[in-house]
Design an enzyme around this catalytic site. Structure first.
Site, PDB file in Angstrom:
ATOM      1  N   GLU A   1      31.440  14.700  41.434  1.00  0.00           N
ATOM      2  CA  GLU A   1      30.678  13.978  40.406  1.00  0.00           C
ATOM      3  C   GLU A   1      30.059  12.764  41.091  1.00  0.00           C
ATOM      4  O   GLU A   1      30.552  12.317  42.126  1.00  0.00           O
ATOM      5  CB  GLU A   1      31.634  13.507  39.302  1.00  0.00           C
ATOM      6  CG  GLU A   1      32.302  14.617  38.522  1.00  0.00           C
ATOM      7  CD  GLU A   1      31.316  15.471  37.753  1.00  0.00           C
ATOM      8  OE1 GLU A   1      30.381  14.901  37.136  1.00  0.00           O
ATOM      9  OE2 GLU A   1      31.455  16.702  37.771  1.00  0.00           O
TER      10      GLU A   1
ATOM     11  N   GLY B   1      29.873  25.134  41.125  1.00  0.00           N
ATOM     12  CA  GLY B   1      28.453  25.388  41.346  1.00  0.00           C
ATOM     13  C   GLY B   1      27.839  26.002  40.100  1.00  0.00           C
ATOM     14  O   GLY B   1      28.471  26.799  39.401  1.00  0.00           O
TER      15      GLY B   1
ATOM     16  N   THR C   1      27.765  21.654  27.616  1.00  0.00           N
ATOM     17  CA  THR C   1      27.763  20.187  27.660  1.00  0.00           C
ATOM     18  C   THR C   1      29.066  19.755  28.320  1.00  0.00           C
ATOM     19  O   THR C   1      29.900  20.577  28.698  1.00  0.00           O
ATOM     20  CB  THR C   1      27.755  19.595  26.247  1.00  0.00           C
ATOM     21  OG1 THR C   1      29.011  19.898  25.617  1.00  0.00           O
ATOM     22  CG2 THR C   1      26.633  20.179  25.396  1.00  0.00           C
TER      23      THR C   1
ATOM     24  N   ALA D   1      35.099  28.494  37.615  1.00  0.00           N
ATOM     25  CA  ALA D   1      33.703  28.930  37.409  1.00  0.00           C
ATOM     26  C   ALA D   1      33.643  30.418  37.081  1.00  0.00           C
ATOM     27  O   ALA D   1      34.203  30.836  36.088  1.00  0.00           O
ATOM     28  CB  ALA D   1      32.859  28.563  38.621  1.00  0.00           C
TER      29      ALA D   1
ATOM     30  N   LYS E   1      41.933  21.683  33.338  1.00  0.00           N
ATOM     31  CA  LYS E   1      41.960  23.125  33.623  1.00  0.00           C
ATOM     32  C   LYS E   1      43.387  23.652  33.572  1.00  0.00           C
ATOM     33  O   LYS E   1      43.648  24.731  33.044  1.00  0.00           O
ATOM     34  CB  LYS E   1      41.342  23.405  34.996  1.00  0.00           C
ATOM     35  CG  LYS E   1      39.867  23.033  35.047  1.00  0.00           C
ATOM     36  CD  LYS E   1      39.300  23.248  36.439  1.00  0.00           C
ATOM     37  CE  LYS E   1      37.849  22.783  36.507  1.00  0.00           C
ATOM     38  NZ  LYS E   1      37.317  22.745  37.870  1.00  0.00           N
TER      39      LYS E   1
ATOM     40  N   LYS F   1      35.085  22.014  29.065  1.00  0.00           N
ATOM     41  CA  LYS F   1      36.547  22.063  28.914  1.00  0.00           C
ATOM     42  C   LYS F   1      37.058  21.208  27.772  1.00  0.00           C
ATOM     43  O   LYS F   1      38.138  21.444  27.243  1.00  0.00           O
ATOM     44  CB  LYS F   1      37.203  21.574  30.209  1.00  0.00           C
ATOM     45  CG  LYS F   1      36.975  22.502  31.380  1.00  0.00           C
ATOM     46  CD  LYS F   1      37.440  21.894  32.676  1.00  0.00           C
ATOM     47  CE  LYS F   1      36.426  20.998  33.327  1.00  0.00           C
ATOM     48  NZ  LYS F   1      35.256  21.575  33.895  1.00  0.00           N
TER      49      LYS F   1
ATOM     50  N   GLU G   1      36.029  31.784  30.145  1.00  0.00           N
ATOM     51  CA  GLU G   1      36.260  32.089  31.557  1.00  0.00           C
ATOM     52  C   GLU G   1      35.697  31.009  32.465  1.00  0.00           C
ATOM     53  O   GLU G   1      36.301  30.646  33.476  1.00  0.00           O
ATOM     54  CB  GLU G   1      35.613  33.447  31.873  1.00  0.00           C
ATOM     55  CG  GLU G   1      35.833  33.954  33.266  1.00  0.00           C
ATOM     56  CD  GLU G   1      37.296  34.275  33.542  1.00  0.00           C
ATOM     57  OE1 GLU G   1      37.976  33.354  34.012  1.00  0.00           O
ATOM     58  OE2 GLU G   1      37.740  35.407  33.283  1.00  0.00           O
TER      59      GLU G   1
END
Ligand code: ADP
Ligand code: ASP
Ligand code: MG
Length: 814
Positions: free
Chosen positions: A670, A796, A559, A614, A685, A582, A609
């Site tokens: 987005e 992706g 989600t 990604a 991140k 995240k 990870e």
């Protein structure tokens, strides 16, 4: 030599329908040698009858009619149909009469429910053949006391009656078919032996008429090391001593009635628990010999829905008779105690009772000790629930040191709190009490600690799997589900899906076609609760799922919500956690640390990870450096595919507006590109990377590439006015280009500091040379002064899913 006499018991699960009856009859017909058959009601019929509604009569009639029609013809069939009709009508009348009374007494309930076994036996006798088999009324065989609902057999009366009714038939080569579960009280009324009582009928008959062997034909391949509905890798136990089987049964393993072993204790009667589905399997032998010396612990039994009642007070120390009065009071309330605990200090006595009876026990105790309570000699009588008792059983525990240490260290490694402990003085059983929520996980851990999945060699009943529950089923969730079901990952399956509305669960794994269909329906806007799922909060859904035999359960968060509390619940239910989301890791430091610490103290693992880069092995690389003794000093990264795309295009001379629009059109950004241009996602991140290397401070303030005046415009207006930003970007890029540099959005993480912003880097550096949606992460460490660079596609659904799958598999193999 004359073949030995056997008793064959067919359980309700075996006698599910006409096919079950047919199959049982074929098996009996193929058997050489004398046999008495004892039958349970058809599957589900006892519960149906207990519902005591006139509507149940129709279902009851239809179910038995179907069997009668399938197995008999002509007058035989008519005879059966009218016996069924008579039983159904009587039942209906009885229900109506009871409805007027408003409640059903135990005596009437026994009468109601006795029809199930009578009819199944009648049908089974007919299916064997009327000339070979004969229905024998259980009331003529089993004599009991008058404790309706849970009657105790009178052994010597049973022996006399059984010999009188059964031996003459056996001598003539007839197969007697006796309804299980039912008996007759001294006044001639019908009694029952308690749920699952057909097992007891079978052992009683064996003892009464001197049979050497009782075979229990079941839906499971034998007695397993634990309830297979809770412990996925439970295995068939090849052999148990009577005493061990008795402990397993006593502690509620549904596989045998708790008192079924009483008639055979001390005899040479052998019980065989065998698979009705596959009679070629050896099953479990229960007899009077010792075996499996290598396994001091052989089985776990789990008694659910228990409460611990405690009588506590300093005034109890050294006072005689408190224990006797305690149990006297509980007995007077008609409550039976399963496990007793007393601290040696004597200032409390605790015991477990069924949760439903806890209030009655407490009330009776308060009454019995009212004087002591008034004078403060007893502080209080309390009940705690919901709990479960887990019994660890095995003859080999006697005199083997260290068994309890192994049990409790297994529990400790899972962070499971033990409420109470009891060890029988026989040393054949250690019982402990845990909260109901912890019981499945506790059972799995103890099962693993004693390597019970290896008992007796051979294959486990089910192959060990990693069972995935997906939190969210959007683009990434589906890509992951496609990769999982595409066949190359044998050991991984998706057992559950959760969304805002509820959940879907299948312990055997959701099929590829079901998952596809769900994806299509969800695209049309449907919620899981409307797609065959159940409505529930995520925490409740995880609780329910964890109570089933999930093996190596993992929750995968795909989600983009604040799921911290759900993940916390997952960890406390024994799930490992894998995230692409995240947010739970990039919120407050406290909530981040709580999730990881909780997981660690419960022996669970959290892998993430896919939150950065990604599928690129970034966290994995950090782990390897760390494990090899290197110290990571700084991690720099271009971790946003969209920002890399826009900035590399702009450095190549493209207009900013055109680059942003293209990033949206290609699905990199987005839907509102400001979510990416704000740098917030990149900053999250960066924070995750920084925390990984020891940073505990505040979240970085991301450098927002959208000027203040444009941040709150409606999306359409923002997109329409993008050109207004082109001039400034052109100037900035040209200034840097003159210096041989390009602009990149860079996060930089050290154990002390984390930043996220626009940076000019040399055009020829790895970051400066990167383009497209590439991610690039550089590690500076004690050993890598020249940085270690990892680069590749960083966005992706496919690659993110690959990162998730990698984490999931790493949990399975660890
Ligand atoms: P029957 O209808 O043959 O009497 P039951 O339904 O009473 O069968 O008992 C069999 C069920 O007991 C199995 O389906 C299984 O789910 C459950 N069970 C619980 N503990 C165990 C165990 N240790 N070994 C085998 N089965 C168990
Ligand atoms: N039919 C009864 C029950 O369901 C007895 C049995 O199956 O042994 O409990
Ligand atoms: Mg049973």
């Amino acid at each position: 030599m004359k073949a030995a006499l056997e008793i064959w018991k067919f359980g309700g699960a075996a006698l599910a329908d006409e096919h079950g009856i047919r199959r049982a009859a074929d098996q009996i017909n193929a058997h050489r040698g004398p046999v008495v058959v004892v039958a349970s009601a058809l599957a589900g019929v006892t519960d149906l009858l207990l519902s005591a509604t006139p509507a149940a009569a129709d279902t009851f009639r239809a179910k038995h009619h179907a069997v009668a029609r399938a197995i008999a013809k002509g007058s035989e069939r008519d005879r059966l149909l009218s016996a069924i009709d008579a039983a159904a009508t009587e039942y209906e009348d009885l229900c109506k009469a009871l409805a007027m009374l408003g409640h059903v007494e135990a005596r009437a309930r026994d009468l109601l429910v006795s029809r199930g076994e009578r009819l199944s036996s009648l049908l089974l006798a007919a299916a064997i053949s009327t000339s070979k088999a004969k229905f024998v009324d259980a009331a003529d065989v089993i004599a009991t006391d008058a404790a309706y609902g849970n009657a105790a057999p009178e052994l010597s009366a049973c022996a006399t009656r059984a010999r009188r009714t059964l031996l003459p038939l056996l001598n003539r080569g007839v197969v007697p078919v006796v309804p299980g579960f039912i008996g007759r009280a001294p006044d001639g009324s019908v009694t029952t032996l308690g749920r699952g009582g057909t097992d007891l009928t079978a052992t009683l008959i064996a003892r009464s008429i001197g049979a050497k062997c009782v075979v229990f034909w079941k839906d499971v391949p034998g007695i397993l090391t634990a309830d297979p509905r809770l412990v996925a890798d439970a295995r068939v136990i090849p052999h148990l001593h009577h005493r061990e089987a008795s402990e397993v049964a006593h502690y509620g393993a549904k596989v045998l009635h708790p008192r079924a072993l009483i008639p055979v204790a001390g005899t040479r009667i052998t019980l065989r628990i065998r698979s009705f589905v596959d009679p070629s399997l050896p099953g479990t032998e229960v007899s009077a010999r010792q075996s499996l010396k290598g396994y001091p612990v052989k089985a776990l039994a789990i008694l659910p829905e228990q409460a611990v009642v405690t009588v506590a007070g300093k005034g109890m120390v050294g006072v005689h008779g408190i224990a006797a009065r305690t149990f006297g009071a509980v007995d007077a309330a008609g409550v039976s105690v399963s496990t007793i605990f007393q601290a040696s200090s004597e200032n409390s006595i605790g015991f477990t009772v069924p949760q439903a009876q806890a209030d009655a026990a407490v009330a009776s105790l308060r009454q019995a000790f009212r004087h002591e309570l008034e004078h403060g000699l007893i502080d209080g009588v309390t009940a705690r629930a919901p709990l479960a008792v887990i019994a660890v059983v095995g003859d080999g525990m006697v005199g083997t040191p260290g068994i309890s240490a192994r049990v409790f260290s297994a529990l400790e490694s899972g962070g499971i709190n033990v409420v109470a402990i009891a060890q029988g003085s026989s040393e054949r059983n250690i019982s402990f009490v845990v909260s109901a929520a912890d019981a499945p996980e506790a059972a799995r851990r103890v099962h693993a600690a004693f390597q019970l999945s290896k008992i007796g060699g051979g294959r486990p009943v089910s192959k060990p799997h990693t069972d995935v529950v997906l939190l969210g089923y959007g683009r990434v969730g589906r890509a992951l589900s496609d990769q999982i079901v595409s066949g190359t990952n044998d050991g991984v399956r998706i057992v559950g899906l959760l969304d805002r509305s509820g959940y879907l669960f299948n312990a055997k794994g959701l099929s590829r076609s079901r998952l596809r269909a769900l994806a299509e329906a969800k695209d049309k806007g449907a919620l899981l609760s409307a797609l065959g799922g159940k409505k529930a909060s995520a925490a409740d859904a995880l609780a329910t799922i964890s109570e089933h035999a999930v093996s190596r359960p993992v929750v995968v968060d795909v989600t983009s919500d604040e799921t911290g509390s759900v993940l916390q619940a997952a960890v406390s239910r024994g799930f490992d956690v894998v995230l692409a989301n995240k947010k739970p890791l990039a919120g407050s430091y406290d909530s981040y640390a709580r999730l990881l610490d909780d997981a660690q103290s419960r022996g669970r693992r959290v892998r993430f990870e896919a939150t950065v880069g990604a599928g690129l092995p970034i966290i994995d690389t950090y782990r390897k450096l760390d494990e090899s003794g290197d110290r990571v000093l700084r991690i720099d990264g271009c971790v946003s595919g969209t920002l890399m795309y826009v900035l590399s295009e702009v450095s190549a001379g493209r207009r900013f507006s055109a680059a942003v629009r293209e990033a949206v059109d290609r699905g990199y950004a987005e839907p509102d590109p400001r979510d990416d241009l704000s740098g917030r996602d990149a900053a999250r991140k960066g924070l995750i990377l920084a925390r990984m290397i020891g940073y505990r401070g505040a979240a970085p303030v991301a450098h927002d590439l959208v000027p203040e005046a444009y941040r709150h415009l409606p999306l359409k207006e923002f997109l329409d006015r993008l050109e207004e930003l082109d001039g400034a970007w052109k100037d900035k890029t040209e200034t840097e280009a003159a210096k041989g540099a390009v602009l990149r959005y860079v996060v930089s993480a050290t154990p002390r500091k984390v930043t996220a912003g626009l940076l000019a880097v040399p055009k020829t550096s790895p970051m400066g040379a990167a383009e497209g949606t590439r991610n690039i992460i550089t590690f500076h460490s004690k050993r890598y002064k020249e940085p270690l660079v990892i680069s590749g596609p960083g966005a992706g659904a496919e690659v993110t899913a690959a990162g998730l799958l990698n984490d999931i598999c790493s949990l399975g193999s660890a």
